[in-house]
Design a protein around this motif. Structure first.
Motif, mmCIF file in Angstrom:
data_model
loop_
_atom_site.group_PDB
_atom_site.id
_atom_site.type_symbol
_atom_site.label_atom_id
_atom_site.label_comp_id
_atom_site.label_asym_id
_atom_site.label_seq_id
_atom_site.Cartn_x
_atom_site.Cartn_y
_atom_site.Cartn_z
ATOM 1 N N ASP A 218 -8.734 -10.276 6.435
ATOM 2 C CA ASP A 218 -8.736 -10.277 4.972
ATOM 3 C C ASP A 218 -7.537 -11.025 4.391
ATOM 4 O O ASP A 218 -7.558 -11.404 3.217
ATOM 5 C CB ASP A 218 -8.741 -8.843 4.431
ATOM 6 C CG ASP A 218 -10.074 -8.146 4.658
ATOM 7 O OD1 ASP A 218 -11.043 -8.837 5.026
ATOM 8 O OD2 ASP A 218 -10.133 -6.914 4.477
ATOM 9 N N SER B 116 0.827 -1.212 0.000
ATOM 10 C CA SER B 116 0.000 0.000 0.000
ATOM 11 C C SER B 116 0.854 1.252 0.000
ATOM 12 O O SER B 116 1.994 1.257 0.475
ATOM 13 C CB SER B 116 -0.914 0.026 1.227
ATOM 14 O OG SER B 116 -1.890 -0.979 1.156
ATOM 15 N N LYS C 83 -3.146 9.422 -7.031
ATOM 16 C CA LYS C 83 -4.163 8.376 -6.973
ATOM 17 C C LYS C 83 -3.562 6.981 -6.870
ATOM 18 O O LYS C 83 -4.267 6.031 -6.544
ATOM 19 C CB LYS C 83 -5.061 8.457 -8.202
ATOM 20 C CG LYS C 83 -5.888 9.739 -8.278
ATOM 21 C CD LYS C 83 -6.778 9.740 -9.503
ATOM 22 C CE LYS C 83 -7.614 11.019 -9.568
ATOM 23 N NZ LYS C 83 -8.474 11.044 -10.779
ATOM 24 N N GLY C 84 -2.275 6.880 -7.178
ATOM 25 C CA GLY C 84 -1.647 5.564 -7.129
ATOM 26 C C GLY C 84 -0.202 5.612 -7.564
ATOM 27 O O GLY C 84 0.414 6.682 -7.662
ATOM 28 N N TYR D 207 0.791 5.309 1.361
ATOM 29 C CA TYR D 207 0.144 6.197 2.324
ATOM 30 C C TYR D 207 0.876 7.536 2.311
ATOM 31 O O TYR D 207 2.008 7.653 1.813
ATOM 32 C CB TYR D 207 0.152 5.589 3.730
ATOM 33 C CG TYR D 207 1.538 5.384 4.315
ATOM 34 C CD1 TYR D 207 2.144 6.373 5.080
ATOM 35 C CD2 TYR D 207 2.236 4.207 4.087
ATOM 36 C CE1 TYR D 207 3.410 6.190 5.608
ATOM 37 C CE2 TYR D 207 3.498 4.005 4.606
ATOM 38 C CZ TYR D 207 4.085 5.008 5.369
ATOM 39 O OH TYR D 207 5.349 4.827 5.884
ATOM 40 N N PHE E 48 0.274 -3.834 3.322
ATOM 41 C CA PHE E 48 -1.011 -3.292 3.746
ATOM 42 C C PHE E 48 -1.241 -3.349 5.257
ATOM 43 O O PHE E 48 -1.689 -2.350 5.839
ATOM 44 C CB PHE E 48 -2.155 -4.000 3.019
ATOM 45 C CG PHE E 48 -3.514 -3.605 3.524
ATOM 46 C CD1 PHE E 48 -4.059 -2.369 3.208
ATOM 47 C CD2 PHE E 48 -4.238 -4.454 4.357
ATOM 48 C CE1 PHE E 48 -5.304 -1.992 3.692
ATOM 49 C CE2 PHE E 48 -5.472 -4.077 4.849
ATOM 50 C CZ PHE E 48 -6.015 -2.849 4.519
ATOM 51 N N LEU F 82 -4.433 6.270 3.665
ATOM 52 C CA LEU F 82 -4.087 5.321 2.623
ATOM 53 C C LEU F 82 -4.416 5.910 1.258
ATOM 54 O O LEU F 82 -5.353 6.701 1.107
ATOM 55 C CB LEU F 82 -4.854 4.015 2.814
ATOM 56 C CG LEU F 82 -4.452 3.148 4.002
ATOM 57 C CD1 LEU F 82 -5.443 2.008 4.179
ATOM 58 C CD2 LEU F 82 -3.038 2.596 3.830
ATOM 59 N N GLY G 71 -5.245 4.854 -2.681
ATOM 60 C CA GLY G 71 -5.575 3.808 -3.630
ATOM 61 C C GLY G 71 -5.735 2.442 -2.976
ATOM 62 O O GLY G 71 -5.888 2.323 -1.760
ATOM 63 N N GLU G 72 -5.702 1.418 -3.799
ATOM 64 C CA GLU G 72 -5.868 0.047 -3.343
ATOM 65 C C GLU G 72 -4.504 -0.612 -3.167
ATOM 66 O O GLU G 72 -3.522 -0.223 -3.812
ATOM 67 C CB GLU G 72 -6.692 -0.760 -4.353
ATOM 68 C CG GLU G 72 -8.090 -0.220 -4.586
ATOM 69 C CD GLU G 72 -8.985 -0.347 -3.365
ATOM 70 O OE1 GLU G 72 -8.802 -1.317 -2.604
ATOM 71 O OE2 GLU G 72 -9.863 0.516 -3.185
ATOM 72 N N GLN G 73 -4.447 -1.618 -2.298
ATOM 73 C CA GLN G 73 -3.207 -2.391 -2.196
ATOM 74 C C GLN G 73 -2.971 -3.133 -3.498
ATOM 75 O O GLN G 73 -3.905 -3.469 -4.221
ATOM 76 C CB GLN G 73 -3.249 -3.345 -1.013
ATOM 77 C CG GLN G 73 -4.370 -4.353 -1.014
ATOM 78 C CD GLN G 73 -4.287 -5.298 0.176
ATOM 79 O OE1 GLN G 73 -3.252 -5.872 0.455
ATOM 80 N NE2 GLN G 73 -5.397 -5.439 0.900
ATOM 81 N N THR G 74 -1.699 -3.387 -3.785
ATOM 82 C CA THR G 74 -1.347 -4.017 -5.052
ATOM 83 C C THR G 74 -0.357 -5.145 -4.818
ATOM 84 O O THR G 74 0.309 -5.210 -3.781
ATOM 85 C CB THR G 74 -0.728 -2.974 -6.010
ATOM 86 O OG1 THR G 74 -0.544 -3.563 -7.300
ATOM 87 C CG2 THR G 74 0.614 -2.476 -5.509
#
Length: 314
Positions: free
Chosen positions: A302, A159, A171-172, A161, A235, A253, A255-258
Protein backbone atom coordinates in the motif's frame (compact mmCIF):
# COMPACT_ATOMS: atom_id res chain seq x y z
CA UNK A 1 50.13 -35.63 -2.87
CA UNK A 2 51.02 -34.18 -6.27
CA UNK A 3 54.61 -33.06 -6.89
CA UNK A 4 55.59 -30.80 -9.81
CA UNK A 5 58.90 -31.79 -11.43
CA UNK A 6 61.73 -29.19 -11.82
CA UNK A 7 61.44 -29.43 -15.63
CA UNK A 8 57.66 -28.76 -15.48
CA UNK A 9 58.24 -25.78 -13.17
CA UNK A 10 60.79 -24.29 -15.61
CA UNK A 11 58.42 -24.65 -18.56
CA UNK A 12 55.55 -23.09 -16.58
CA UNK A 13 57.75 -20.12 -15.61
CA UNK A 14 58.74 -19.50 -19.24
CA UNK A 15 55.11 -19.66 -20.41
CA UNK A 16 54.03 -17.23 -17.73
CA UNK A 17 56.83 -14.83 -18.58
CA UNK A 18 55.84 -14.88 -22.24
CA UNK A 19 52.19 -14.22 -21.42
CA UNK A 20 52.75 -11.64 -18.67
CA UNK A 21 51.47 -8.83 -20.84
CA UNK A 22 48.07 -10.47 -21.02
CA UNK A 23 48.01 -11.40 -17.30
CA UNK A 24 47.47 -15.07 -18.12
CA UNK A 25 49.59 -16.12 -15.13
CA UNK A 26 50.57 -14.69 -11.77
CA UNK A 27 48.19 -13.08 -9.28
CA UNK A 28 46.26 -11.16 -11.97
CA UNK A 29 46.14 -7.96 -9.91
CA UNK A 30 45.12 -6.02 -13.01
CA UNK A 31 41.68 -7.63 -12.72
CA UNK A 32 41.18 -6.48 -9.16
CA UNK A 33 40.45 -3.21 -7.50
CA UNK A 34 41.34 -1.97 -4.04
CA UNK A 35 41.26 -4.58 -1.29
CA UNK A 36 41.41 -7.43 -3.79
CA UNK A 37 37.80 -6.93 -4.93
CA UNK A 38 37.15 -7.72 -8.59
CA UNK A 39 36.80 -4.53 -10.58
CA UNK A 40 33.90 -6.13 -12.41
CA UNK A 41 31.82 -5.98 -9.21
CA UNK A 42 31.34 -2.27 -9.86
CA UNK A 43 31.95 -2.08 -13.60
CA UNK A 44 29.30 -4.72 -14.34
CA UNK A 45 26.65 -2.79 -12.40
CA UNK A 46 24.45 -0.85 -14.84
CA UNK A 47 24.54 2.45 -12.93
CA UNK A 48 28.00 2.44 -11.35
CA UNK A 49 29.12 5.37 -13.49
CA UNK A 50 26.42 7.55 -11.91
CA UNK A 51 28.19 7.48 -8.52
CA UNK A 52 30.81 10.00 -7.39
CA UNK A 53 34.29 8.60 -8.05
CA UNK A 54 35.24 8.41 -4.36
CA UNK A 55 32.13 6.39 -3.49
CA UNK A 56 32.64 4.07 -6.45
CA UNK A 57 36.27 3.55 -5.41
CA UNK A 58 35.36 2.87 -1.76
CA UNK A 59 32.73 0.32 -2.82
CA UNK A 60 30.58 1.17 0.20
CA UNK A 61 27.84 3.64 1.05
CA UNK A 62 27.52 4.03 4.84
CA UNK A 63 23.86 4.04 5.85
CA UNK A 64 22.85 5.63 9.15
CA UNK A 65 19.81 3.85 10.55
CA UNK A 66 17.94 3.21 13.80
CA UNK A 67 17.88 -0.57 13.48
CA UNK A 68 15.02 -1.15 15.89
CA UNK A 69 11.95 -0.45 13.77
CA UNK A 70 10.40 -3.67 12.45
CA UNK A 71 9.47 -4.39 9.76
CA UNK A 72 11.41 -1.51 8.19
CA UNK A 73 14.81 -2.27 9.72
CA UNK A 74 15.57 -4.55 12.66
CA UNK A 75 17.73 -7.41 13.91
CA UNK A 76 16.44 -10.93 13.32
CA UNK A 77 16.92 -13.82 15.74
CA UNK A 78 20.43 -14.44 14.45
CA UNK A 79 21.44 -10.79 14.85
CA UNK A 80 21.37 -9.95 11.13
CA UNK A 81 20.04 -6.58 10.02
CA UNK A 82 16.91 -7.20 7.94
CA UNK A 83 13.75 -5.45 6.84
CA UNK A 84 12.05 -3.46 4.12
CA UNK A 85 14.72 -0.72 3.98
CA UNK A 86 17.52 -3.28 4.01
CA UNK A 87 16.12 -5.22 1.05
CA UNK A 88 15.55 -2.03 -0.93
CA UNK A 89 19.08 -0.86 -0.11
CA UNK A 90 20.59 -4.15 -1.29
CA UNK A 91 18.68 -3.86 -4.58
CA UNK A 92 19.94 -0.30 -5.03
CA UNK A 93 23.48 -1.47 -4.31
CA UNK A 94 23.30 -4.08 -7.05
CA UNK A 95 22.35 -1.39 -9.53
CA UNK A 96 25.20 0.85 -8.38
CA UNK A 97 27.87 -1.79 -7.83
CA UNK A 98 28.49 -0.93 -4.18
CA UNK A 99 27.46 -2.22 -0.76
CA UNK A 100 24.98 -0.17 1.25
CA UNK A 101 26.24 -0.93 4.76
CA UNK A 102 23.84 -0.23 7.64
CA UNK A 103 25.31 1.37 10.78
CA UNK A 104 23.15 1.61 13.89
CA UNK A 105 22.30 4.85 15.70
CA UNK A 106 19.39 6.33 17.64
CA UNK A 107 16.91 8.07 15.38
CA UNK A 108 17.30 11.58 16.80
CA UNK A 109 21.11 11.52 16.26
CA UNK A 110 21.14 10.34 12.64
CA UNK A 111 21.07 13.80 11.06
CA UNK A 112 23.93 14.92 13.29
CA UNK A 113 25.85 11.81 12.25
CA UNK A 114 25.33 12.59 8.59
CA UNK A 115 26.56 16.15 9.07
CA UNK A 116 29.60 14.82 10.93
CA UNK A 117 30.41 12.44 8.03
CA UNK A 118 29.80 9.29 10.08
CA UNK A 119 27.27 8.27 7.41
CA UNK A 120 26.93 8.95 3.70
CA UNK A 121 23.13 8.69 3.73
CA UNK A 122 20.27 8.03 6.14
CA UNK A 123 17.75 5.28 5.44
CA UNK A 124 15.60 4.77 8.50
CA UNK A 125 11.87 5.23 7.80
CA UNK A 126 12.64 8.96 7.85
CA UNK A 127 9.83 11.13 6.54
CA UNK A 128 10.72 13.69 3.91
CA UNK A 129 9.36 17.00 5.23
CA UNK A 130 9.95 20.63 4.28
CA UNK A 131 11.35 21.26 7.75
CA UNK A 132 13.99 18.57 7.28
CA UNK A 133 14.74 19.79 3.77
CA UNK A 134 15.33 23.28 5.16
CA UNK A 135 17.02 22.32 8.46
CA UNK A 136 14.21 23.75 10.60
CA UNK A 137 13.17 22.53 14.05
CA UNK A 138 9.40 21.86 13.72
CA UNK A 139 8.81 22.60 17.40
CA UNK A 140 10.30 26.11 17.30
CA UNK A 141 10.24 27.01 13.61
CA UNK A 142 13.91 28.05 13.89
CA UNK A 143 16.68 26.99 11.55
CA UNK A 144 19.04 24.62 13.36
CA UNK A 145 21.35 23.47 10.59
CA UNK A 146 21.81 22.79 6.93
CA UNK A 147 18.88 20.99 5.38
CA UNK A 148 18.83 17.64 3.64
CA UNK A 149 17.85 16.33 0.24
CA UNK A 150 15.61 13.27 0.03
CA UNK A 151 15.04 10.53 -2.51
CA UNK A 152 11.46 9.44 -1.76
CA UNK A 153 10.91 5.66 -1.95
CA UNK A 154 7.78 4.79 0.11
CA UNK A 155 4.63 6.39 1.54
CA UNK A 156 3.37 5.91 5.09
CA UNK A 157 1.05 7.60 7.52
CA UNK A 158 1.04 7.62 11.33
CA UNK A 159 -1.12 5.22 13.35
CA UNK A 160 -2.36 4.87 16.90
CA UNK A 161 -2.45 1.52 18.68
CA UNK A 162 -3.26 0.30 22.16
CA UNK A 163 -3.86 -2.77 24.25
CA UNK A 164 -6.91 -4.62 22.98
CA UNK A 165 -8.92 -4.13 26.16
CA UNK A 166 -8.49 -0.34 25.93
CA UNK A 167 -8.52 0.23 22.17
CA UNK A 168 -12.27 0.81 22.08
CA UNK A 169 -12.12 3.69 24.56
CA UNK A 170 -10.83 6.13 21.94
CA UNK A 171 -11.61 6.58 18.26
CA UNK A 172 -8.69 8.72 17.20
CA UNK A 173 -6.28 11.56 17.94
CA UNK A 174 -8.92 13.97 19.27
CA UNK A 175 -9.71 11.56 22.11
CA UNK A 176 -6.18 11.48 23.54
CA UNK A 177 -6.42 14.47 25.88
CA UNK A 178 -5.40 13.36 29.37
CA UNK A 179 -4.11 10.00 28.07
CA UNK A 180 -0.55 8.70 28.26
CA UNK A 181 0.96 7.96 24.83
CA UNK A 182 4.35 6.36 24.17
CA UNK A 183 6.29 7.34 21.05
CA UNK A 184 9.78 7.36 19.56
CA UNK A 185 11.61 10.61 20.21
CA UNK A 186 12.03 12.83 17.16
CA UNK A 187 9.64 10.88 14.93
CA UNK A 188 6.82 12.55 13.00
CA UNK A 189 4.38 10.88 15.41
CA UNK A 190 6.11 12.70 18.27
CA UNK A 191 5.53 16.07 16.59
CA UNK A 192 1.90 15.21 15.82
CA UNK A 193 1.30 14.36 19.47
CA UNK A 194 2.80 17.70 20.55
CA UNK A 195 0.42 19.49 18.20
CA UNK A 196 -2.59 17.54 19.45
CA UNK A 197 -1.59 18.14 23.07
CA UNK A 198 -1.41 21.89 22.48
CA UNK A 199 -4.92 21.70 21.02
CA UNK A 200 -6.13 19.94 24.16
CA UNK A 201 -4.87 22.70 26.44
CA UNK A 202 -6.24 25.47 24.21
CA UNK A 203 -9.69 23.93 24.52
CA UNK A 204 -9.42 23.64 28.30
CA UNK A 205 -8.83 19.90 28.36
CA UNK A 206 -5.84 18.15 29.98
CA UNK A 207 -2.70 17.80 27.86
CA UNK A 208 -1.57 14.49 26.43
CA UNK A 209 1.07 12.90 28.64
CA UNK A 210 3.70 12.15 25.98
CA UNK A 211 6.39 9.63 26.91
CA UNK A 212 9.24 9.74 24.36
CA UNK A 213 11.76 6.92 24.01
CA UNK A 214 14.96 6.40 22.04
CA UNK A 215 13.45 3.55 20.01
CA UNK A 216 10.00 2.52 18.85
CA UNK A 217 10.58 -0.89 20.44
CA UNK A 218 10.87 0.78 23.85
CA UNK A 219 7.65 2.71 23.23
CA UNK A 220 5.85 -0.49 22.26
CA UNK A 221 7.09 -2.24 25.41
CA UNK A 222 5.74 0.64 27.50
CA UNK A 223 2.29 0.09 26.03
CA UNK A 224 2.40 -3.70 26.39
CA UNK A 225 3.49 -3.41 30.04
CA UNK A 226 0.55 -1.11 30.86
CA UNK A 227 2.88 1.85 31.46
CA UNK A 228 1.21 3.90 28.72
CA UNK A 229 -2.38 3.92 27.55
CA UNK A 230 -1.54 4.04 23.85
CA UNK A 231 1.33 4.19 21.39
CA UNK A 232 1.91 5.89 18.06
CA UNK A 233 4.26 5.13 15.19
CA UNK A 234 4.34 4.93 11.41
CA UNK A 235 1.70 2.60 10.02
CA UNK A 236 4.10 -0.20 8.89
CA UNK A 237 5.66 -0.40 12.37
CA UNK A 238 2.33 -0.15 14.19
CA UNK A 239 0.71 -2.80 11.99
CA UNK A 240 3.69 -5.12 12.44
CA UNK A 241 3.55 -4.69 16.24
CA UNK A 242 -0.18 -5.47 16.27
CA UNK A 243 0.36 -8.54 14.10
CA UNK A 244 3.27 -10.00 16.06
CA UNK A 245 2.86 -8.99 19.72
CA UNK A 246 1.43 -11.88 21.68
CA UNK A 247 0.59 -13.72 18.50
CA UNK A 248 -1.66 -10.85 17.47
CA UNK A 249 -3.64 -10.88 20.73
CA UNK A 250 -2.03 -8.02 22.69
CA UNK A 251 -2.59 -4.88 20.62
CA UNK A 252 -5.05 -3.31 18.19
CA UNK A 253 -4.88 -0.46 15.70
CA UNK A 254 -7.06 2.56 16.43
CA UNK A 255 -8.74 4.48 13.63
CA UNK A 256 -7.14 5.21 10.29
CA UNK A 257 -3.55 6.24 9.62
CA UNK A 258 -3.11 9.97 9.23
CA UNK A 259 -0.69 12.45 7.75
CA UNK A 260 0.74 10.21 5.04
CA UNK A 261 4.23 11.35 4.04
CA UNK A 262 7.00 9.85 1.94
CA UNK A 263 9.93 8.01 3.44
CA UNK A 264 13.08 9.47 1.96
CA UNK A 265 16.72 8.46 1.69
CA UNK A 266 18.42 11.50 3.24
CA UNK A 267 21.53 12.90 1.57
CA UNK A 268 23.63 15.98 2.37
CA UNK A 269 22.78 18.98 0.16
CA UNK A 270 26.30 18.97 -1.29
CA UNK A 271 26.09 15.35 -2.46
CA UNK A 272 23.88 15.93 -5.48
CA UNK A 273 25.58 13.29 -7.62
CA UNK A 274 25.08 10.61 -4.95
CA UNK A 275 21.44 11.72 -4.57
CA UNK A 276 20.79 11.47 -8.30
CA UNK A 277 22.52 8.08 -8.54
CA UNK A 278 20.24 6.70 -5.81
CA UNK A 279 17.19 8.12 -7.61
CA UNK A 280 18.25 6.46 -10.86
CA UNK A 281 18.78 3.14 -9.06
CA UNK A 282 15.34 3.37 -7.44
CA UNK A 283 13.70 3.99 -10.81
CA UNK A 284 15.55 0.95 -12.17
CA UNK A 285 14.33 -1.45 -9.47
CA UNK A 286 10.78 -0.12 -9.78
CA UNK A 287 10.89 -0.73 -13.52
CA UNK A 288 12.29 -4.28 -13.31
CA UNK A 289 9.86 -5.43 -10.58
CA UNK A 290 12.33 -5.93 -7.74
CA UNK A 291 10.81 -3.07 -5.74
CA UNK A 292 7.29 -4.48 -5.92
CA UNK A 293 8.47 -7.94 -4.86
CA UNK A 294 10.28 -6.48 -1.84
CA UNK A 295 7.19 -4.59 -0.68
CA UNK A 296 5.06 -7.71 -1.11
CA UNK A 297 7.52 -9.71 1.00
CA UNK A 298 6.97 -7.29 3.91
CA UNK A 299 3.24 -6.74 3.36
CA UNK A 300 3.79 -3.08 2.50
CA UNK A 301 2.35 -2.81 -1.02
CA UNK A 302 0.00 0.00 0.00
CA UNK A 303 2.97 2.33 0.43
CA UNK A 304 4.43 1.81 -3.05
CA UNK A 305 5.65 4.71 -5.15
CA UNK A 306 5.72 4.62 -8.95
CA UNK A 307 8.94 6.58 -9.46
CA UNK A 308 11.76 8.25 -7.56
CA UNK A 309 10.97 11.80 -6.48
CA UNK A 310 13.51 14.20 -4.98
CA UNK A 311 12.24 16.36 -2.10
CA UNK A 312 8.58 15.53 -2.63
CA UNK A 313 7.63 15.91 1.03
CA UNK A 314 5.33 18.65 2.22
Amino acid sequence: MRITSPRRTTILFLVCAALAATSACGNQRDDRGEGGKPKSAASDAPLSDRLPADVRSAGVIRVGSDIAYPPVEFKDASGRTVGLDVDIAQALGRQLGVELRFENGTFDTLVTGLRADRYDIIMSAMNDTKDRQNGVDPATGKKVGEGLDFVDYFNAGVSLYGRRQHAGTVKGWKDLCGKTVAVQRGAVAHNLLKTESAGCTRSGRPAIDIEAFDTDAEAQMRVRSNGADFGSSDFPAAAYAVKTSGGGKDLALIGEQTGALPYGIAVAKKDTRLRDALAAALDAIIADGQYGRILAKWGSQDGAVTRAVVNGGA
